[in-house]
Design an enzyme around this catalytic site. Sequence first.
Site, PDB file in Angstrom:
ATOM      1  N   ALA A  17       0.995  -1.596   0.132  1.00 38.63           N
ATOM      2  CA  ALA A  17       0.072  -0.340  -0.418  1.00 38.63           C
ATOM      3  C   ALA A  17       1.051   0.899  -0.395  1.00 38.63           C
ATOM      4  O   ALA A  17       0.687   2.412  -0.882  1.00 38.63           O
ATOM      5  CB  ALA A  17      -0.718   0.328   1.193  1.00 38.63           C
ATOM      6  N   ARG A 273     -13.775 -17.699   4.413  1.00 40.75           N
ATOM      7  CA  ARG A 273     -12.294 -17.668   5.989  1.00 40.75           C
ATOM      8  C   ARG A 273     -12.907 -17.886   7.028  1.00 40.75           C
ATOM      9  O   ARG A 273     -12.196 -18.991   7.950  1.00 40.75           O
ATOM     10  CB  ARG A 273     -11.341 -16.505   5.958  1.00 40.75           C
ATOM     11  CG  ARG A 273     -10.262 -16.433   4.562  1.00 40.75           C
ATOM     12  CD  ARG A 273      -9.449 -15.644   4.875  1.00 40.75           C
ATOM     13  NE  ARG A 273      -8.118 -16.418   3.920  1.00 40.75           N
ATOM     14  CZ  ARG A 273      -6.868 -15.408   3.825  1.00 40.75           C
ATOM     15  NH1 ARG A 273      -7.263 -13.963   4.181  1.00 40.75           N
ATOM     16  NH2 ARG A 273      -6.242 -15.780   3.306  1.00 40.75           N
TER      17      ARG A 273
HETATM   18  C1  LIG Z   1       2.182 -14.559   5.398  1.00 37.56           C
HETATM   19  C2  LIG Z   1       0.791 -13.823   4.272  1.00 37.56           C
HETATM   20  C3  LIG Z   1       0.192 -13.864   3.371  1.00 37.56           C
HETATM   21  C4  LIG Z   1      -0.544 -13.622   2.969  1.00 37.56           C
HETATM   22  N1  LIG Z   1      -1.667 -13.861   1.764  1.00 37.56           N
HETATM   23  C5  LIG Z   1      -2.457 -12.833   0.820  1.00 37.56           C
HETATM   24  C6  LIG Z   1      -2.399 -13.071  -0.376  1.00 37.56           C
HETATM   25  O1  LIG Z   1      -2.106 -13.853  -0.895  1.00 37.56           O
HETATM   26  N2  LIG Z   1      -3.789 -12.471  -0.573  1.00 37.56           N
HETATM   27  C7  LIG Z   1      -3.361 -11.266  -0.464  1.00 37.56           C
HETATM   28  O2  LIG Z   1      -4.517 -10.359  -1.130  1.00 37.56           O
HETATM   29  N3  LIG Z   1      -3.109 -10.624   0.985  1.00 37.56           N
HETATM   30  C8  LIG Z   1      -2.296 -11.865   1.649  1.00 37.56           C
HETATM   31  N4  LIG Z   1      -2.210 -11.575   2.522  1.00 37.56           N
HETATM   32  C9  LIG Z   1      -2.387  -9.876   3.244  1.00 37.56           C
HETATM   33  C10 LIG Z   1      -1.444  -8.982   3.006  1.00 37.56           C
HETATM   34  O3  LIG Z   1      -0.454  -9.294   2.378  1.00 37.56           O
HETATM   35  C11 LIG Z   1      -1.749  -7.963   3.687  1.00 37.56           C
HETATM   36  O4  LIG Z   1      -2.991  -7.806   4.800  1.00 37.56           O
HETATM   37  C12 LIG Z   1      -1.474  -6.851   2.615  1.00 37.56           C
HETATM   38  O5  LIG Z   1       0.317  -6.921   1.806  1.00 37.56           O
HETATM   39  C13 LIG Z   1      -0.706  -5.672   4.002  1.00 37.56           C
HETATM   40  O6  LIG Z   1      -0.354  -4.617   3.034  1.00 37.56           O
HETATM   41  P1  LIG Z   1       0.367  -2.903   3.828  1.00 37.56           P
HETATM   42  O7  LIG Z   1       1.282  -2.166   2.872  1.00 37.56           O
HETATM   43  O8  LIG Z   1      -1.001  -2.629   4.326  1.00 37.56           O
HETATM   44  O9  LIG Z   1       0.860  -3.368   5.329  1.00 37.56           O
HETATM   45  P2  LIG Z   1       2.159  -4.211   5.416  1.00 37.56           P
HETATM   46  O10 LIG Z   1       2.912  -4.466   3.944  1.00 37.56           O
HETATM   47  O11 LIG Z   1       2.390  -5.318   6.480  1.00 37.56           O
HETATM   48  O12 LIG Z   1       3.752  -2.990   5.561  1.00 37.56           O
HETATM   49  C14 LIG Z   1       3.243  -1.932   6.463  1.00 37.56           C
HETATM   50  C15 LIG Z   1       4.388  -1.282   6.415  1.00 37.56           C
HETATM   51  O13 LIG Z   1       4.781  -0.535   7.585  1.00 37.56           O
HETATM   52  C16 LIG Z   1       6.047  -0.386   8.461  1.00 37.56           C
HETATM   53  N5  LIG Z   1       5.252   0.749   9.080  1.00 37.56           N
HETATM   54  C17 LIG Z   1       4.972  -0.571  10.476  1.00 37.56           C
HETATM   55  N6  LIG Z   1       4.896   0.564  12.177  1.00 37.56           N
HETATM   56  C18 LIG Z   1       5.576   0.920  12.052  1.00 37.56           C
HETATM   57  C19 LIG Z   1       5.697   2.456  12.017  1.00 37.56           C
HETATM   58  N7  LIG Z   1       4.966   2.682  13.279  1.00 37.56           N
HETATM   59  N8  LIG Z   1       6.270   3.706  11.453  1.00 37.56           N
HETATM   60  C20 LIG Z   1       6.645   3.493   9.799  1.00 37.56           C
HETATM   61  N9  LIG Z   1       6.850   2.785   9.815  1.00 37.56           N
HETATM   62  C21 LIG Z   1       6.024   1.177  10.477  1.00 37.56           C
HETATM   63  C22 LIG Z   1       6.378  -1.920   8.357  1.00 37.56           C
HETATM   64  O14 LIG Z   1       7.573  -2.325   8.399  1.00 37.56           O
HETATM   65  C23 LIG Z   1       5.787  -2.136   6.743  1.00 37.56           C
HETATM   66  O15 LIG Z   1       6.903  -1.433   5.649  1.00 37.56           O
HETATM   67  C24 LIG Z   1      -1.199 -12.250   3.110  1.00 37.56           C
HETATM   68  C25 LIG Z   1      -0.687 -11.466   4.255  1.00 37.56           C
HETATM   69  C26 LIG Z   1       0.010 -13.273   5.349  1.00 37.56           C
HETATM   70  C27 LIG Z   1       1.159 -12.697   6.580  1.00 37.56           C
END
Ligand SMILES: Cc1cc2nc3c(=O)[nH]c(=O)nc-3n(C[C@H](O)[C@H](O)[C@H](O)COP(=O)(O)OP(=O)(O)OC[C@H]3O[C@@H](n4cnc5c(N)ncnc54)[C@H](O)[C@@H]3O)c2cc1C
Length: 401
Positions: A17, A273
């Site tokens: 994201a 799920r």
């Molecule tokens: C093992 C696994 C398999 C999955 N498989 C799927 C799938 O097949 N299909 C699907 O759609 N979804 C899947 N999901 C869910 C999906 O991957 C995640 O929900 C989604 O990628 C979250 O993306 P994000 O960018 O919101 O957060 P994240 O990818 O978690 O990134 C968050 C970022 O914020 C940073 N951060 C955290 N706290 C702070 C702070 N205080 N200050 C600065 N930076 C911070 C972290 O270091 C990280 O870089 C899966 C999740 C997991 C764990």
Amino acid sequence: MRSGAPFDVLVVGSGAAGLAAAVSAERSGARVGIATKTTLQACNSAKAQGGIQAAFGEDDSPEIHAEDVMRSSHETANPGLVEVMTSEAPPAIHWLEELGVEFTRSNGGYRLARCGGATRHRLLQVGDRTGHAITKALRDSYEAGVGAELPHHALRALASSDGGWIASFETKEGPVDVETATVVLAAGGRCFAEAETRGELSTNHPNATGEVTRIALDAGAETRDLDALQYHPNGGAWPSTMQGYSIPETTRAYGAVLLNADGDEFTDSLGPRDAVSQAIFDEVEKGEGVLTPDGRPAVWLDTTRITPEDAEISLPYMLRRYRGAGIDPLSEPIYTYPVLHYQNGGLVIDEHAETTLEGVFACGEIAGGTHGRNRMMGNSLLECAVFGRRAGKAAAGKAQL
Ligand SMILES: Cc1cc2nc3c(=O)[nH]c(=O)nc-3n(C[C@H](O)[C@H](O)[C@H](O)COP(=O)(O)OP(=O)(O)OC[C@H]3O[C@@H](n4cnc5c(N)ncnc54)[C@H](O)[C@@H]3O)c2cc1C
């Protein structure tokens, strides 16, 4: 008019994201910085295996996709956000392709699987490393531009200022304040921290600790469905090296079924799920489950029903992991039990991903509403791409007014 702050858009978090928002903001002409707790590579997104949903099938449409989301959420999702997500899914896939993601193809089109809760085959995959492929392409694209990178910046507080917002970080060198016209919060969910508190296993990266949601709450943002956490139905339960591993849902899409101790199928393996996880909990509670060699509760996932061809194309990483641990899932069933996985709710956002705080945007797992209280598989990466793109563009637009 641009504020005097060094950034028009400061993105917090470098998962799918945050990276999508940063790329999109930069392409909209903004001065962008991406701050992240540890390295740019560290996130949940890169661990995502199964895939990303988009209505490409001949019998499918964004409207049918939206109906599946609403039904799986038990009508708790925000229909406006769902419509945006499903209608912009195909263009988001093409955008990711432009950035270099190569989705697995077969018979002249995308290889589409049917995931839990879906009425159509809609899940695009990059083998079983979809999240890795998407984050790498986004990161490469961001790094090819002129945007700033602020690794090892952990957000600690957010306060409004004359020119927009001041984000306070903890860094290796001590506290640092960064001024910015707008902020995009993309710091993911809290399931790693929550699992530690509960003494349970989690699929999540250790950085998934949720403090940024609390920081936004302290700054006055509204949240929804924060109590709704999701269990992945198929956590690895044995061998010990696979405990907490999320066995891709595509195993079930390609024919694996859940069996109890008597070898009976006790639930629809491709149900939503929450229903599948609950069915496993209930089966174990009734004494119909099995015990792993180290005494943990489990049921069987009969992966022997997957054809070797499907496994090789869509599950190579999972096969490698299990075979490396001495178990061949194509020759014997594997132990599984639900594991804490995803934060369904989060910050309230509008259709441009703006929170209830002006100039503060949110996208990805930290945001609420798109999935209601129960997310379908494959819609999180999609939400990251669609709302990350929207957040970056809208934040850039607001900063440059
Ligand atoms: C093992 C696994 C398999 C999955 N498989 C799927 C799938 O097949 N299909 C699907 O759609 N979804 C899947 N999901 C869910 C999906 O991957 C995640 O929900 C989604 O990628 C979250 O993306 P994000 O960018 O919101 O957060 P994240 O990818 O978690 O990134 C968050 C970022 O914020 C940073 N951060 C955290 N706290 C702070 C702070 N205080 N200050 C600065 N930076 C911070 C972290 O270091 C990280 O870089 C899966 C999740 C997991 C764990």
